[in-house]
Design a protein around this motif. Structure first.
Motif, PDB file in Angstrom:
ATOM      1  N   ASN A  53       0.826  -1.209   0.000  1.00 56.35           N
ATOM      2  CA  ASN A  53       0.000   0.000   0.000  1.00 56.35           C
ATOM      3  C   ASN A  53       0.859   1.258   0.000  1.00 56.35           C
ATOM      4  O   ASN A  53       0.542   2.254  -0.669  1.00 56.35           O
ATOM      5  CB  ASN A  53      -0.936  -0.004   1.213  1.00 56.35           C
ATOM      6  N   TRP A  54       1.951   1.215   0.751  1.00 50.49           N
ATOM      7  CA  TRP A  54       2.843   2.377   0.828  1.00 50.49           C
ATOM      8  C   TRP A  54       3.556   2.595  -0.499  1.00 50.49           C
ATOM      9  O   TRP A  54       3.667   3.732  -0.979  1.00 50.49           O
ATOM     10  CB  TRP A  54       3.849   2.161   1.953  1.00 50.49           C
ATOM     11  N   LEU A  55       4.009   1.519  -1.127  1.00 48.68           N
ATOM     12  CA  LEU A  55       4.708   1.635  -2.399  1.00 48.68           C
ATOM     13  C   LEU A  55       3.823   2.235  -3.488  1.00 48.68           C
ATOM     14  O   LEU A  55       4.315   2.949  -4.372  1.00 48.68           O
ATOM     15  CB  LEU A  55       5.209   0.256  -2.854  1.00 48.68           C
ATOM     16  N   ALA A  56       2.538   1.951  -3.414  1.00 49.75           N
ATOM     17  CA  ALA A  56       1.616   2.456  -4.436  1.00 49.75           C
ATOM     18  C   ALA A  56       1.565   3.978  -4.469  1.00 49.75           C
ATOM     19  O   ALA A  56       1.156   4.570  -5.478  1.00 49.75           O
ATOM     20  CB  ALA A  56       0.219   1.889  -4.195  1.00 49.75           C
ATOM     21  N   GLU A  57       2.003   4.623  -3.393  1.00 48.18           N
ATOM     22  CA  GLU A  57       1.960   6.076  -3.310  1.00 48.18           C
ATOM     23  C   GLU A  57       3.337   6.718  -3.477  1.00 48.18           C
ATOM     24  O   GLU A  57       3.470   7.935  -3.340  1.00 48.18           O
ATOM     25  CB  GLU A  57       1.365   6.499  -1.965  1.00 48.18           C
ATOM     26  N   GLN A  58       4.363   5.915  -3.778  1.00 51.97           N
ATOM     27  CA  GLN A  58       5.725   6.437  -3.865  1.00 51.97           C
ATOM     28  C   GLN A  58       6.141   6.690  -5.309  1.00 51.97           C
ATOM     29  O   GLN A  58       5.621   6.081  -6.239  1.00 51.97           O
ATOM     30  CB  GLN A  58       6.692   5.456  -3.206  1.00 51.97           C
ATOM     31  N   PRO A  59       7.127   7.574  -5.497  1.00 53.68           N
ATOM     32  CA  PRO A  59       7.640   7.833  -6.849  1.00 53.68           C
ATOM     33  C   PRO A  59       8.298   6.597  -7.448  1.00 53.68           C
ATOM     34  O   PRO A  59       8.698   5.664  -6.725  1.00 53.68           O
ATOM     35  CB  PRO A  59       8.673   8.948  -6.629  1.00 53.68           C
ATOM     36  N   SER A  60       8.460   6.607  -8.741  1.00 54.73           N
ATOM     37  CA  SER A  60       9.089   5.493  -9.425  1.00 54.73           C
ATOM     38  C   SER A  60      10.545   5.342  -8.993  1.00 54.73           C
ATOM     39  O   SER A  60      11.268   6.318  -8.797  1.00 54.73           O
ATOM     40  CB  SER A  60       9.027   5.724 -10.947  1.00 54.73           C
ATOM     41  N   ALA A  61      10.966   4.089  -8.838  1.00 51.82           N
ATOM     42  CA  ALA A  61      12.366   3.738  -8.527  1.00 51.82           C
ATOM     43  C   ALA A  61      12.906   4.515  -7.335  1.00 51.82           C
ATOM     44  O   ALA A  61      13.987   5.091  -7.389  1.00 51.82           O
ATOM     45  CB  ALA A  61      13.248   3.969  -9.750  1.00 51.82           C
ATOM     46  N   SER A  62      12.160   4.518  -6.238  1.00 51.88           N
ATOM     47  CA  SER A  62      12.547   5.343  -5.086  1.00 51.88           C
ATOM     48  C   SER A  62      13.141   4.561  -3.927  1.00 51.88           C
ATOM     49  O   SER A  62      13.805   5.149  -3.064  1.00 51.88           O
ATOM     50  CB  SER A  62      11.340   6.133  -4.584  1.00 51.88           C
ATOM     51  N   VAL A  63      12.931   3.229  -3.874  1.00 49.27           N
ATOM     52  CA  VAL A  63      13.450   2.429  -2.758  1.00 49.27           C
ATOM     53  C   VAL A  63      13.938   1.080  -3.271  1.00 49.27           C
ATOM     54  O   VAL A  63      13.596   0.648  -4.374  1.00 49.27           O
ATOM     55  CB  VAL A  63      12.384   2.199  -1.671  1.00 49.27           C
ATOM     56  N   LEU A  64      14.728   0.417  -2.434  1.00 54.75           N
ATOM     57  CA  LEU A  64      15.126  -0.964  -2.681  1.00 54.75           C
ATOM     58  C   LEU A  64      14.389  -1.851  -1.687  1.00 54.75           C
ATOM     59  O   LEU A  64      14.033  -1.406  -0.591  1.00 54.75           O
ATOM     60  CB  LEU A  64      16.636  -1.149  -2.524  1.00 54.75           C
ATOM     61  N   ILE A  65      14.177  -3.103  -2.054  1.00 54.69           N
ATOM     62  CA  ILE A  65      13.495  -4.055  -1.181  1.00 54.69           C
ATOM     63  C   ILE A  65      14.391  -5.270  -0.975  1.00 54.69           C
ATOM     64  O   ILE A  65      14.912  -5.835  -1.942  1.00 54.69           O
ATOM     65  CB  ILE A  65      12.156  -4.529  -1.800  1.00 54.69           C
TER      66      ILE A  65
END
Length: 277
Positions: A53-65
């Protein structure tokens, strides 16, 4: 996000979403949201759902998992999550199967950062490094020590001795260079209140050829960043070397009673070009 240029990567547990924004604002080059070691088995499904849910609101290519390992019951669902546009790259723990890495790269079409943290991974290092999609190698020192039965880490209060890891760390650096990968990222320094120790650890890693470090606490970002920046002495030395090289049109020349030739001039140029925020 330029994966090859990252130097400070901060872990944040996937089951602590209240920490995500703080981690993003920590000054680290990137954050790694951790679904593996930081999350107890009973909380993994809920953590993944909240993270989605959090990723759906983040900019493209903003974090690593960091996903769970390829041989765990959570791997397939983690793989689906990593297809999110917000995921810049996938950190793969306990990477020991080049075939599984290939399948993951094909399934997600994202750069992979495999953790080298076991004897088998070290034995298969060349195969892992040549998997299409692998961008950089990460060193997992604690798991490596456990797998090899090493007397590490020491009890609280005793000094850390990184000497036994020198051959392993050098293998990661040499393998990365040989296969055209960016320099590897060094293992975490667990004493998050020990700025001096962290900086000494970073300096040793850079001497070996590492060009970044994994961090476990936001307060480590600043000292690690400072440790990777050129010192004033290095900057002065590099300036003298380049000036002498230009004066003699790149020919071999003496600077402060030391021979300076093309590799030394290139090293000096890198120092002056090395910019940190």
């Amino acid at each position: 996000m330029n994966i090859n240029a990252l130097q400070t990567l901060l872990f944040v547990p996937a089951n602590r979403p209240e920490r995500f924004e703080k981690a993003l604002n920590s000054g680290a080059d990137a954050i790694i949201i951790d679904l593996e070691d930081a999350v107890p088995p009973a909380e993994k499904d809920a953590a993944r759902s909240t993270l989605a849910n959090w990723l759906a609101e983040q900019p493209s290519a903003s974090v690593l998992i960091r996903i769970n390992g390829t041989n765990t019951p959570w791997f397939n669902q983690d793989t689906v999550l990593c297809r999110s546009d917000a995921v810049a790259a996938i950190v793969v723990p306990k990477a020991e199967d080049p075939g599984a890495l290939t399948e993951l790269a094909n399934a997600c079409d994202k750069p992979l950062l495999p953790f080298i943290e076991s004897a088998r991974a070290l034995f298969l290092l060349n195969d892992i490094a040549t998997v299409n999609g692998v961008a950089r190698l990460l060193f997992g020192q604690l798991d490596m020590a456990l797998d090899l039965g090493m007397d590490y880490p020491p009890p609280a209060g005793e000094p850390y001795d990184e000497t036994p890891f020198l051959p392993i760390r050098s293998q990661l650096v040499v393998c990365s260079r040989a296969h055209g990968l960016a320099a590897p990222l060094d293992a975490v320094y667990t004493a998050f209140n020990d700025d001096q120790g962290l900086q000494a650890y970073v300096h040793e890693g850079m001497k070996l050829g590492f060009d970044g470090i994994l961090l476990v606490h936001p307060r480590q970002v600043r000292p690690a960043t400072q440790a990777m920046a050129p010192t004033e002495a290095q900057i002065v030395w590099a300036g003298k070397v380049l000036a002498a090289g230009q004066q003699h049109n790149g020919a071999v020349v003496a600077v402060s009673e030391h021979m300076v030739d093309s590799p030394v001039i290139t090293r000096a140029r890198r120092i002056l070009q090395h910019k940190r925020h």
